[in-house]
Design a protein around this motif. Sequence first.
Motif, PDB file in Angstrom:
ATOM      1  N   GLN A   1     -25.303  -8.044   8.131  1.00 24.67           N
ATOM      2  CA  GLN A   1     -24.809  -6.680   7.908  1.00 24.67           C
ATOM      3  C   GLN A   1     -23.503  -6.445   8.673  1.00 24.67           C
ATOM      4  N   LEU A   2     -23.457  -6.946   9.909  1.00 25.61           N
ATOM      5  CA  LEU A   2     -22.226  -6.817  10.707  1.00 25.61           C
ATOM      6  C   LEU A   2     -21.072  -7.576  10.068  1.00 25.61           C
ATOM      7  N   GLU A   3     -21.352  -8.765   9.568  1.00 28.56           N
ATOM      8  CA  GLU A   3     -20.331  -9.562   8.887  1.00 28.56           C
ATOM      9  C   GLU A   3     -19.840  -8.848   7.628  1.00 28.56           C
ATOM     10  N   ARG A   4     -20.757  -8.247   6.896  1.00 30.35           N
ATOM     11  CA  ARG A   4     -20.382  -7.520   5.679  1.00 30.35           C
ATOM     12  C   ARG A   4     -19.497  -6.323   6.030  1.00 30.35           C
ATOM     13  N   GLU A   5     -19.841  -5.626   7.098  1.00 31.00           N
ATOM     14  CA  GLU A   5     -19.044  -4.477   7.535  1.00 31.00           C
ATOM     15  C   GLU A   5     -17.632  -4.919   7.941  1.00 31.00           C
ATOM     16  N   LYS A   6     -17.560  -6.012   8.675  1.00 35.61           N
ATOM     17  CA  LYS A   6     -16.260  -6.554   9.104  1.00 35.61           C
ATOM     18  C   LYS A   6     -15.418  -6.941   7.887  1.00 35.61           C
ATOM     19  N   ALA A   7     -16.028  -7.611   6.926  1.00 34.93           N
ATOM     20  CA  ALA A   7     -15.312  -8.013   5.710  1.00 34.93           C
ATOM     21  C   ALA A   7     -14.893  -6.783   4.898  1.00 34.93           C
ATOM     22  N   GLY A   8     -15.729  -5.767   4.885  1.00 38.39           N
ATOM     23  CA  GLY A   8     -15.387  -4.517   4.194  1.00 38.39           C
ATOM     24  C   GLY A   8     -14.165  -3.857   4.806  1.00 38.39           C
ATOM     25  N   ASN A   9     -14.076  -3.884   6.130  1.00 40.71           N
ATOM     26  CA  ASN A   9     -12.894  -3.345   6.814  1.00 40.71           C
ATOM     27  C   ASN A   9     -11.651  -4.158   6.478  1.00 40.71           C
ATOM     28  N   GLN A  10     -11.795  -5.479   6.427  1.00 43.35           N
ATOM     29  CA  GLN A  10     -10.669  -6.333   6.056  1.00 43.35           C
ATOM     30  C   GLN A  10     -10.216  -6.041   4.627  1.00 43.35           C
ATOM     31  N   LEU A  11     -11.180  -5.832   3.735  1.00 45.55           N
ATOM     32  CA  LEU A  11     -10.865  -5.516   2.341  1.00 45.55           C
ATOM     33  C   LEU A  11     -10.099  -4.198   2.259  1.00 45.55           C
ATOM     34  N   SER A  12     -10.527  -3.211   3.025  1.00 43.94           N
ATOM     35  CA  SER A  12      -9.847  -1.917   3.052  1.00 43.94           C
ATOM     36  C   SER A  12      -8.401  -2.072   3.538  1.00 43.94           C
ATOM     37  N   GLU A  13      -8.210  -2.879   4.579  1.00 44.70           N
ATOM     38  CA  GLU A  13      -6.860  -3.111   5.123  1.00 44.70           C
ATOM     39  C   GLU A  13      -5.960  -3.803   4.110  1.00 44.70           C
ATOM     40  N   ILE A  14      -6.471  -4.835   3.435  1.00 44.98           N
ATOM     41  CA  ILE A  14      -5.629  -5.569   2.482  1.00 44.98           C
ATOM     42  C   ILE A  14      -5.312  -4.682   1.273  1.00 44.98           C
ATOM     43  N   GLN A  15      -6.203  -3.772   0.920  1.00 48.64           N
ATOM     44  CA  GLN A  15      -5.917  -2.833  -0.170  1.00 48.64           C
ATOM     45  C   GLN A  15      -4.788  -1.884   0.230  1.00 48.64           C
ATOM     46  N   LYS A  16      -4.765  -1.456   1.490  1.00 43.31           N
ATOM     47  CA  LYS A  16      -3.674  -0.603   1.985  1.00 43.31           C
ATOM     48  C   LYS A  16      -2.353  -1.364   1.956  1.00 43.31           C
ATOM     49  N   VAL A  17      -2.388  -2.634   2.364  1.00 44.25           N
ATOM     50  CA  VAL A  17      -1.177  -3.470   2.347  1.00 44.25           C
ATOM     51  C   VAL A  17      -0.681  -3.618   0.914  1.00 44.25           C
ATOM     52  N   LYS A  18      -1.591  -3.872  -0.001  1.00 47.92           N
ATOM     53  CA  LYS A  18      -1.240  -4.052  -1.414  1.00 47.92           C
ATOM     54  C   LYS A  18      -0.605  -2.779  -1.977  1.00 47.92           C
ATOM     55  N   GLU A  19      -1.164  -1.634  -1.626  1.00 44.16           N
ATOM     56  CA  GLU A  19      -0.635  -0.361  -2.103  1.00 44.16           C
ATOM     57  C   GLU A  19       0.780  -0.113  -1.564  1.00 44.16           C
ATOM     58  N   ALA A  20       0.979  -0.348  -0.270  1.00 40.76           N
ATOM     59  CA  ALA A  20       2.308  -0.168   0.330  1.00 40.76           C
ATOM     60  C   ALA A  20       3.299  -1.162  -0.267  1.00 40.76           C
ATOM     61  N   PHE A  21       2.852  -2.391  -0.484  1.00 35.53           N
ATOM     62  CA  PHE A  21       3.721  -3.430  -1.035  1.00 35.53           C
ATOM     63  C   PHE A  21       4.169  -3.080  -2.452  1.00 35.53           C
ATOM     64  N   SER A  22       3.294  -2.444  -3.218  1.00 39.80           N
ATOM     65  CA  SER A  22       3.615  -2.099  -4.607  1.00 39.80           C
ATOM     66  C   SER A  22       4.764  -1.092  -4.700  1.00 39.80           C
ATOM     67  N   LYS A  23       5.074  -0.413  -3.618  1.00 35.53           N
ATOM     68  CA  LYS A  23       6.137   0.598  -3.613  1.00 35.53           C
ATOM     69  C   LYS A  23       7.521   0.015  -3.309  1.00 35.53           C
ATOM     70  N   ILE A  24       7.572  -1.288  -3.015  1.00 31.37           N
ATOM     71  CA  ILE A  24       8.856  -1.915  -2.688  1.00 31.37           C
ATOM     72  C   ILE A  24       9.689  -2.064  -3.952  1.00 31.37           C
ATOM     73  N   ASP A  25      10.939  -1.614  -3.881  1.00 23.23           N
ATOM     74  CA  ASP A  25      11.888  -1.752  -4.989  1.00 23.23           C
ATOM     75  C   ASP A  25      12.908  -2.816  -4.596  1.00 23.23           C
ATOM     76  N   ILE A  26      12.756  -4.020  -5.166  1.00 19.84           N
ATOM     77  CA  ILE A  26      13.637  -5.123  -4.776  1.00 19.84           C
ATOM     78  C   ILE A  26      15.009  -5.048  -5.430  1.00 19.84           C
ATOM     79  N   SER A  27      15.197  -4.126  -6.375  1.00 16.23           N
ATOM     80  CA  SER A  27      16.498  -4.021  -7.041  1.00 16.23           C
ATOM     81  C   SER A  27      17.516  -3.257  -6.205  1.00 16.23           C
ATOM     82  N   LYS A  28      17.052  -2.558  -5.196  1.00 16.05           N
ATOM     83  CA  LYS A  28      17.966  -1.794  -4.339  1.00 16.05           C
ATOM     84  C   LYS A  28      18.830  -2.733  -3.502  1.00 16.05           C
ATOM     85  N   ASN A  29      20.073  -2.329  -3.296  1.00 17.18           N
ATOM     86  CA  ASN A  29      20.966  -3.043  -2.387  1.00 17.18           C
ATOM     87  C   ASN A  29      21.204  -2.099  -1.205  1.00 17.18           C
TER      88      ASN A  29
END
Length: 153
Positions: free
Chosen positions: A57-85
């Motif tokens: 259960q503790l391992e599942r909770e830890k992995a759930g927190n990691q999943l939440s963090e990577i989802q936040k990273v993915k969301e922030a990353f999706s906002k990057i506009d590489i066409s800007k100079n």
Amino acid sequence: MISNIELKRQLHQHCLGYIEDRFKTIQNTINDIQESLFSETKSSAGDKHETGRAMLQLEREKAGNQLSEIQKVKEAFSKIDISKNPKVIGLGSLVYTTKSNYYIAISAGEIKFNDHIIYAISPKTPIGKLLMGKSCGDTIVFNDAIFTITILI
């Protein structure tokens, strides 16, 4: 010779792949833990069984927190506009300095493309914090080393 915008696009794709791989790894870990929890049968050693379930259960909770963090990273990353100079360093900037080169996006480590070595870093890293908001010609000091920003894409 690869164009700067193409290099930036490839860096962006590499980081997206890194995020996807991390996401899949965490998902697989959660699935494995779930499977272990469901398949574990009550043994005659009741306390040992309960301890094993609690650990899972503790391992599942830890992995759930990691999943939440990577989802936040993915969301922030999706906002990057590489066409800007950009005129100043921000999220999605490709920065060349007199010491190293950086892609400001996520912490994905060293990336090699042709003759380029670029470090994908988060703007929240110590060097990322120093670079954010700076522009070409600016100088920063990091770990007693002086860096000058030479190219900003």
